[in-house]
Write a protein that holds these residues in place. Structure first.
Motif, PDB file in Angstrom:
ATOM      1  N   ASN A   1       0.831  -1.209   0.000  1.00 38.68           N
ATOM      2  CA  ASN A   1       0.000   0.000   0.000  1.00 38.68           C
ATOM      3  C   ASN A   1       0.867   1.262   0.000  1.00 38.68           C
ATOM      4  N   ASP A   2       1.130   1.776  -1.177  1.00 38.50           N
ATOM      5  CA  ASP A   2       1.965   2.960  -1.317  1.00 38.50           C
ATOM      6  C   ASP A   2       1.289   4.213  -0.763  1.00 38.50           C
ATOM      7  N   TYR A   3      -0.031   4.218  -0.763  1.00 36.86           N
ATOM      8  CA  TYR A   3      -0.762   5.381  -0.247  1.00 36.86           C
ATOM      9  C   TYR A   3      -0.560   5.513   1.264  1.00 36.86           C
ATOM     10  N   ALA A   4      -0.553   4.381   1.958  1.00 39.70           N
ATOM     11  CA  ALA A   4      -0.285   4.412   3.397  1.00 39.70           C
ATOM     12  C   ALA A   4       1.145   4.858   3.664  1.00 39.70           C
ATOM     13  N   ALA A   5       2.070   4.406   2.813  1.00 36.29           N
ATOM     14  CA  ALA A   5       3.475   4.797   2.981  1.00 36.29           C
ATOM     15  C   ALA A   5       3.658   6.293   2.757  1.00 36.29           C
ATOM     16  N   MET A   6       2.938   6.841   1.763  1.00 35.81           N
ATOM     17  CA  MET A   6       3.036   8.278   1.519  1.00 35.81           C
ATOM     18  C   MET A   6       2.466   9.070   2.687  1.00 35.81           C
ATOM     19  N   GLU A   7       1.356   8.609   3.226  1.00 39.28           N
ATOM     20  CA  GLU A   7       0.748   9.298   4.369  1.00 39.28           C
ATOM     21  C   GLU A   7       1.674   9.270   5.583  1.00 39.28           C
ATOM     22  N   ALA A   8       2.515   8.256   5.646  1.00 37.21           N
ATOM     23  CA  ALA A   8       3.458   8.139   6.763  1.00 37.21           C
ATOM     24  C   ALA A   8       4.784   8.836   6.469  1.00 37.21           C
ATOM     25  N   ASP A   9       4.891   9.433   5.271  1.00 42.48           N
ATOM     26  CA  ASP A   9       6.118  10.136   4.886  1.00 42.48           C
ATOM     27  C   ASP A   9       7.310   9.181   4.858  1.00 42.48           C
ATOM     28  N   ASN A  10       7.064   7.979   4.337  1.00 46.43           N
ATOM     29  CA  ASN A  10       8.109   6.960   4.316  1.00 46.43           C
ATOM     30  C   ASN A  10       8.946   7.032   3.043  1.00 46.43           C
ATOM     31  N   THR A  11      10.241   6.930   3.205  1.00 48.72           N
ATOM     32  CA  THR A  11      11.171   6.876   2.074  1.00 48.72           C
ATOM     33  C   THR A  11      11.361   5.417   1.681  1.00 48.72           C
ATOM     34  N   SER A  12      11.130   5.103   0.400  1.00 47.30           N
ATOM     35  CA  SER A  12      11.211   3.708  -0.033  1.00 47.30           C
ATOM     36  C   SER A  12      11.579   3.637  -1.509  1.00 47.30           C
ATOM     37  N   ALA A  13      11.712   2.409  -2.002  1.00 48.95           N
ATOM     38  CA  ALA A  13      12.103   2.226  -3.404  1.00 48.95           C
ATOM     39  C   ALA A  13      11.280   1.104  -4.043  1.00 48.95           C
ATOM     40  N   PHE A  14      11.785  -0.132  -4.008  1.00 43.62           N
ATOM     41  CA  PHE A  14      11.090  -1.215  -4.711  1.00 43.62           C
ATOM     42  C   PHE A  14       9.698  -1.466  -4.147  1.00 43.62           C
ATOM     43  N   ASN A  15       8.751  -1.584  -5.075  1.00 42.25           N
ATOM     44  CA  ASN A  15       7.379  -1.983  -4.754  1.00 42.25           C
ATOM     45  C   ASN A  15       6.731  -2.374  -6.075  1.00 42.25           C
TER      46      ASN A  15
ATOM     47  N   ASP B   1      11.480   7.068  -3.741  1.00 38.90           N
ATOM     48  CA  ASP B   1      10.666   8.190  -3.262  1.00 38.90           C
ATOM     49  C   ASP B   1      11.192   8.614  -1.897  1.00 38.90           C
ATOM     50  N   VAL B   2      11.473   9.909  -1.753  1.00 42.34           N
ATOM     51  CA  VAL B   2      12.054  10.428  -0.509  1.00 42.34           C
ATOM     52  C   VAL B   2      11.137  11.492   0.087  1.00 42.34           C
ATOM     53  N   ASN B   3      10.779  11.311   1.349  1.00 40.36           N
ATOM     54  CA  ASN B   3       9.956  12.300   2.064  1.00 40.36           C
ATOM     55  C   ASN B   3       8.722  12.693   1.244  1.00 40.36           C
ATOM     56  N   ASP B   4       7.807  11.752   1.079  1.00 35.94           N
ATOM     57  CA  ASP B   4       6.617  11.983   0.251  1.00 35.94           C
ATOM     58  C   ASP B   4       5.823  13.218   0.684  1.00 35.94           C
ATOM     59  N   PHE B   5       5.708  13.423   1.975  1.00 36.59           N
ATOM     60  CA  PHE B   5       4.867  14.507   2.475  1.00 36.59           C
ATOM     61  C   PHE B   5       5.438  15.874   2.113  1.00 36.59           C
ATOM     62  N   GLU B   6       6.732  16.040   2.289  1.00 38.70           N
ATOM     63  CA  GLU B   6       7.376  17.320   1.976  1.00 38.70           C
ATOM     64  C   GLU B   6       7.600  17.501   0.473  1.00 38.70           C
ATOM     65  N   ASN B   7       7.491  16.406  -0.263  1.00 43.80           N
ATOM     66  CA  ASN B   7       7.751  16.441  -1.708  1.00 43.80           C
ATOM     67  C   ASN B   7       6.625  15.715  -2.450  1.00 43.80           C
ATOM     68  N   PRO B   8       5.471  16.350  -2.578  1.00 42.35           N
ATOM     69  CA  PRO B   8       4.282  15.675  -3.115  1.00 42.35           C
ATOM     70  C   PRO B   8       4.378  15.328  -4.604  1.00 42.35           C
ATOM     71  N   TYR B   9       3.446  14.478  -4.994  1.00 40.95           N
ATOM     72  CA  TYR B   9       3.357  13.984  -6.369  1.00 40.95           C
ATOM     73  C   TYR B   9       2.028  14.434  -6.973  1.00 40.95           C
ATOM     74  N   VAL B  10       2.072  14.933  -8.210  1.00 37.98           N
ATOM     75  CA  VAL B  10       0.863  15.370  -8.909  1.00 37.98           C
ATOM     76  C   VAL B  10       0.549  14.360 -10.008  1.00 37.98           C
ATOM     77  N   ALA B  11      -0.588  13.683  -9.880  1.00 41.79           N
ATOM     78  CA  ALA B  11      -0.995  12.697 -10.886  1.00 41.79           C
ATOM     79  C   ALA B  11      -1.509  13.402 -12.142  1.00 41.79           C
ATOM     80  N   ASP B  12      -1.702  12.625 -13.205  1.00 39.15           N
ATOM     81  CA  ASP B  12      -2.156  13.210 -14.472  1.00 39.15           C
ATOM     82  C   ASP B  12      -3.505  13.908 -14.350  1.00 39.15           C
TER      83      ASP B  12
END
Length: 300
Positions: free
Chosen positions: A199-213, A236-247
């Protein structure tokens, strides 16, 4: 005739007597020359003796001066000030980070251990994923947390970028760049509700830095296109401080930092920033330059 002869004899005798003083002058002129030659060597000997002594004294003085000016070594930094809370914070909290191991970044690269792989199988890795265990590596590195403490993190990446990943995070450590947490994508996060992978969405909400998934592109799961994370070639590093914009314009995980791109703890502010260059100098590209920016994302 006798008178003439006698007179001649007298003259000759007088001439012979007059020649003696002239003959004795030669020894007199030689004597001063001999005396002058004899006194020259003492002058030469005295000069050589004076020249040698000062040279010895100067050589001994030089080392003693250089020994006394060595500066003391600075003590290593063991903690930083905690980062004050921002206007928005991660909503998901996990246990505290592991304490740092060793000095500095202490980055390491190894094959994925059984204990890690067992938590990945069936969640972040499933049958049909584009890469297998043998193509992945386990990276461990110390980092500076938002709490100001030195912590230990880990992530799984493709073997082709493992060394570069370790070097990039080691550089972030030297920059005292803050990272919230760094944990592999596995059963800890649960399964992705929108497709394969953890669940990448949970990881982003937790501001987790990760790679393979092994998942599809986030926010675009309907396309069923594997993300570069599924190959282990994206981080992906510090998802919360560095957000992603989907299409479709949706911002993940939060909009607070979307337009706050100035220098701040844990933020990748620009392509010229030292933190971004830590990755781009290793041959990775930054998603912050895309039309739909993905500020947290680096890949190859």
């Amino acid at each position: 005739m006798y008178a003439v002869s006698l007179a001649s004899l007298v003259c000759l005798a007088l001439a012979a007597c007059a020649g003696d003083p002239g003959g004795s002058a030669a020894p007199t002129s030689v004597a001063p020359t001999t005396t002058s030659t004899t006194t020259a060597p003492p002058t030469t000997t005295a000069t050589a003796s004076r020249t040698t002594k000062p040279s010895t004294t100067t050589t001994k003085a030089t080392p003693s001066r250089s020994t006394t000016v060595a500066p003391p070594k600075p003590k290593p930094v063991t903690a930083l000030a905690p980062v004050p809370r921002a206007g928005a914070e991660p909503t998901v909290r996990f246990p505290k980070n592991e304490p740092a191991v060793g000095s500095g970044a202490n980055a390491s690269v190894a094959r994925v251990p059984d204990s890690v792989w067992n938590r990945m199988v069936g969640v972040s890795w499933t049958q049909g994923c584009p890469v297998g265990r043998s193509q992945l590596r386990y990276v461990r590195v110390n980092f500076w947390g938002f709490d100001g403490k030195r912590s230990r993190g880990s992530l799984v990446v493709n073997a082709s970028i493992a060394d570069e990943t370790a070097a990039a995070f080691a550089r972030l450590y030297s920059l005292q760049f803050r990272i919230r947490q760094m944990k592999p994508m596995d059963s800890t996060w649960g399964k992705n509700p929108k497709g394969p992978g953890a669940n990448d969405y949970a990881a982003m909400e937790a501001d987790n830095t990760s790679a393979f998934n092994c998942r599809y592109v986030g926010g675009e799961e309907a396309s069923k296109v594997y993300s570069k994370h599924a190959y282990g070639t994206a981080i992906d590093v510090n998802d919360f401080e560095n957000p992603y914009v989907a299409d479709d314009g949706t911002v993940y995980p939060d909009r607070y930092w979307l337009h706050r791109r100035g220098p701040a703890p844990g933020v990748f502010s620009s392509s010229g920033s030292a933190a971004v260059r830590a990755f781009t100098s290793q041959g990775l590209r930054w998603g912050g330059l895309w039309n739909n920016p993905d500020y947290q994302h680096f890949d190859r």
